[in-house]
Design a protein around this motif. Structure first.
Motif, PDB file in Angstrom:
ATOM      1  N   PRO A  52      33.097 -54.876   1.420  1.00 18.27           N
ATOM      2  CA  PRO A  52      32.753 -54.442   0.050  1.00 18.27           C
ATOM      3  C   PRO A  52      33.107 -52.991  -0.209  1.00 18.27           C
ATOM      4  CG  PRO A  52      30.906 -55.610   1.049  1.00 18.27           C
ATOM      5  CD  PRO A  52      31.928 -55.437   2.118  1.00 18.27           C
ATOM      6  N   ALA A  53      32.977 -52.144   0.820  1.00 19.24           N
ATOM      7  CA  ALA A  53      33.344 -50.741   0.642  1.00 19.24           C
ATOM      8  C   ALA A  53      34.841 -50.602   0.394  1.00 19.24           C
ATOM      9  CB  ALA A  53      32.940 -49.936   1.876  1.00 19.24           C
ATOM     10  N   LEU A  54      35.638 -51.380   1.126  1.00 17.88           N
ATOM     11  CA  LEU A  54      37.083 -51.309   0.947  1.00 17.88           C
ATOM     12  C   LEU A  54      37.513 -51.821  -0.423  1.00 17.88           C
ATOM     13  CD1 LEU A  54      38.239 -52.495   4.500  1.00 17.88           C
ATOM     14  CD2 LEU A  54      38.226 -50.168   3.584  1.00 17.88           C
ATOM     15  N   VAL A  97      38.221 -48.342  -6.716  1.00 13.95           N
ATOM     16  CA  VAL A  97      37.828 -48.375  -8.129  1.00 13.95           C
ATOM     17  C   VAL A  97      36.939 -47.178  -8.444  1.00 13.95           C
ATOM     18  CG1 VAL A  97      36.661 -49.726  -9.916  1.00 13.95           C
ATOM     19  CG2 VAL A  97      37.997 -50.888  -8.130  1.00 13.95           C
ATOM     20  N   TYR A  98      36.013 -46.884  -7.546  1.00 10.84           N
ATOM     21  CA  TYR A  98      35.135 -45.727  -7.728  1.00 10.84           C
ATOM     22  C   TYR A  98      35.948 -44.435  -7.756  1.00 10.84           C
ATOM     23  CZ  TYR A  98      31.934 -42.005  -6.314  1.00 10.84           C
ATOM     24  OH  TYR A  98      31.253 -40.820  -6.237  1.00 10.84           O
ATOM     25  N   ALA A 156      34.073 -47.289 -12.587  1.00 11.44           N
ATOM     26  CA  ALA A 156      33.638 -46.441 -11.485  1.00 11.44           C
ATOM     27  C   ALA A 156      32.149 -46.560 -11.193  1.00 11.44           C
ATOM     28  CB  ALA A 156      34.009 -44.985 -11.763  1.00 11.44           C
ATOM     29  N   GLU A 157      31.338 -46.602 -12.228  1.00 14.76           N
ATOM     30  CA  GLU A 157      29.897 -46.641 -12.004  1.00 14.76           C
ATOM     31  C   GLU A 157      29.474 -47.971 -11.381  1.00 14.76           C
ATOM     32  OE1 GLU A 157      26.267 -45.353 -11.404  1.00 14.76           O
ATOM     33  OE2 GLU A 157      27.941 -44.113 -12.102  1.00 14.76           O
ATOM     34  N   PHE A 185      29.603 -37.822  -1.356  1.00  9.05           N
ATOM     35  CA  PHE A 185      30.535 -36.766  -0.970  1.00  9.05           C
ATOM     36  C   PHE A 185      31.228 -37.063   0.356  1.00  9.05           C
ATOM     37  CE2 PHE A 185      26.610 -35.668   1.124  1.00  9.05           C
ATOM     38  CZ  PHE A 185      26.956 -34.985   2.293  1.00  9.05           C
ATOM     39  N   LEU A 186      30.680 -38.001   1.139  1.00  7.66           N
ATOM     40  CA  LEU A 186      31.271 -38.375   2.416  1.00  7.66           C
ATOM     41  C   LEU A 186      32.231 -39.557   2.296  1.00  7.66           C
ATOM     42  CD1 LEU A 186      28.006 -38.150   4.548  1.00  7.66           C
ATOM     43  CD2 LEU A 186      29.946 -36.568   4.667  1.00  7.66           C
ATOM     44  N   TRP A 187      32.216 -40.243   1.170  1.00  6.11           N
ATOM     45  CA  TRP A 187      33.012 -41.456   1.044  1.00  6.11           C
ATOM     46  C   TRP A 187      34.519 -41.223   1.138  1.00  6.11           C
ATOM     47  CZ3 TRP A 187      30.097 -44.192  -3.576  1.00  6.11           C
ATOM     48  CH2 TRP A 187      28.806 -44.550  -3.149  1.00  6.11           C
TER      49      TRP A 187
END
Length: 481
Positions: free
Chosen positions: A263-265, A270-271, A278-279, A296-298
């Motif tokens: 899901p993160a990938l 898009v974010y 994005a939201e 900020f780490l993403w």
């Protein structure tokens, strides 16, 4: 143990400097074999007679300094192996003379090139002259080699008088999944190699000091933390206790990284693009487990960790997902056939679940365990990992043996504190506090502070945070369920 080779994509995409550094830390580097011969007398007398049981090869060195204050120059560590794991200004103790034994156990895989040996199941064993009677055993994080913990763990425990042993886990590098004859065997070997080294190290210590260790502790970070959990569940007779630093969670029913990385990938591009979606993409990342406040780490984790980690561990546990392709297609767009961004563990064949079950944790620890995990971990989100494992331990009826500290402001790699000193705190001091609390628990019966969230001090003074960590300071001692 060798699995038949797959076809590997010929070229990986060009990466930025931070990404290259992270991959370099995973890569295979050669440590020069510059061992000094044992001295005829003095602090290394009779060291040539030491034999590590079961080792196919060993090389003994008499060293004036066993910590990285000396082993970097002498070639008895590999700085690339521990790059990116600790803050750049972490103090290095010195004044620990003794014996270092490097070697390897019988194995058929050849990913570890240290010393020019081209041989896996390499180990390092360090025996200080001034021994406190204890042994610390460590497995490595990620897919690194046996020197990966030298800065974060070995330097400190050696300065406290412990003997120290570490293993490369039997396979290394980003193609570790090639090892083994069946899915899951490479990871299963990690556990066997830690057990093997623990037994061999205890016997070697008895030769060196004429008595076995009075206390054996196991510790490690990330995959090394997983190994701590597994050892205390499956071989508690070998250890007195352990410290688990953000260990990886594997369980057949999830959650595992195969659940939250796809899901993160999908959502992160898009974010990152901004705009109307994005939201919603941010909410999807939060729903996958990545905590609010870690945004900020993403970018760093998307560039360095998420894609590579998903692909190589999915290849190890479910190689049939993408057919003949080895470890997927880097940074593939959703909808691409065999794309890891679309991987759905819940729909995969039952045999995949059985593979994960082979390496799964149960929570049935048999000796005291201290767990610490950063609340801003953006690789192994705390809510999908250590929060779950703490609940497993309680449900297994072993809660009395466990302490769990959620470190507010901590993230997966302490080197990121250097980039964000105003937002993050290092976990290294918390690991040391947990370790000493475990010592007091075992030696004096002093119960450690109750499990709970260790608050980030309001002043966030980087100097203080780099040196101290009070596990009893913080919020209510309630563990999340």
């Amino acid at each position: 143990m060798r699995r038949p080779p797959f076809r590997f994509p010929p070229v990986l995409p060009r990466r930025s400097a931070p990404a290259a550094l992270a991959l370099a830390a995973l890569a295979l580097t050669t440590v020069p074999a510059t061992a000094s011969p044992p001295a005829a007398g003095g602090h290394c007398a009779r060291s040539a007679a030491l034999r590590v049981p079961g080792a196919a090869h060993q090389q003994t060195a008499c060293l004036d300094e066993l910590t990285t204050a000396g082993t970097v120059a002498s070639g008895h560590t590999d700085p690339a192996d521990w790059a990116g794991l600790t803050p750049k200004d972490l103090a290095v103790p010195r004044g620990v003379p003794g014996i270092q034994i490097d070697g390897y156990f019988p194995d058929s895989s050849t990913t570890n090139t240290n010393h020019g040996w081209q041989h896996d199941s390499q180990f390092v064993l360090r025996l200080p002259d001034r021994w406190n009677g204890g042994l610390v055993v460590a497995g490595t994080p990620g897919n690194r080699e046996q020197y990966a913990n030298d800065r974060a763990i070995a330097d400190w425990v050696l300065a406290r008088g412990y003997a120290y042993a570490a293993t490369d886990k039997g396979n290394t590098g980003t193609a570790f999944h090639r090892d083994g004859d069946a899915p899951g065997e490479a990871v299963a070997e990690w556990n066997d190699r830690v057990t093997q080294l623990t037994r061999a190290a205890r016997a070697t210590i008895a030769q060196r000091y004429h008595r076995p260790p009075a206390r054996t502790l196991v510790t490690g970070m990330s995959n090394g933390g997983y190994l701590v959990r597994w050892q205390l569940e499956n071989h508690p007779e070998l250890y007195d206790g352990g410290v688990d630093w953000e260990g990886t969670l594997w369980r057949a029913d999830g959650p595992t990284l195969l659940d939250f990385l796809p899901p993160a990938l999908r959502a992160y591009p898009v974010y990152a693009a901004g705009g109307a979606g994005a939201e919603e993409a941010r909410r999807e990342l939060h729903a996958a487990g990545f905590p609010a406040g870690s945004e900020f780490l993403w970018p760093y984790h998307h560039k360095v960790y998420w894609d590579l980690t998903q692909r190589v561990y999915r290849e190890e546990l479910d190689p049939d997902y993408d057919g003949a392709t080895e470890a997927g297609t880097p940074y593939c767009a959703t909808g691409t056939p065999g794309c890891d961004a679309d991987y759905d563990y819940t729909t995969r064949p039952e045999e995949v679940r059985r593979t994960v079950q082979r390496i799964a944790l149960t929570g049935r620890i048999g000796k005291p365990l201290m767990t610490l995990h950063g609340t801003l971990d953006a690789l192994l989100p705390i809510g999908r990992d250590s929060d779950v494992y703490a609940r497993m331990v309680r449900e297994a009826g072993r809660g009395g043996l466990h302490r769990y500290y959620r470190i507010e402001g901590g993230t997966h790699a302490d080197s990121l504190v250097d980039a964000f000193p105003d937002r993050l705190r290092p976990l290294t001091p918390c690991h040391r506090t947990a370790f000493t609390a475990l010592e007091d628990w075992l030696a004096k019966g002093h119960r450690p502070p109750a499990s709970g969230t260790v608050a980030l001090p309001a002043d966030r003074d980087p100097v203080t945070l780099a040196a101290t960590c009070s596990l009893s300071a913080g919020k209510a001692a309630r563990e999340r369920s």
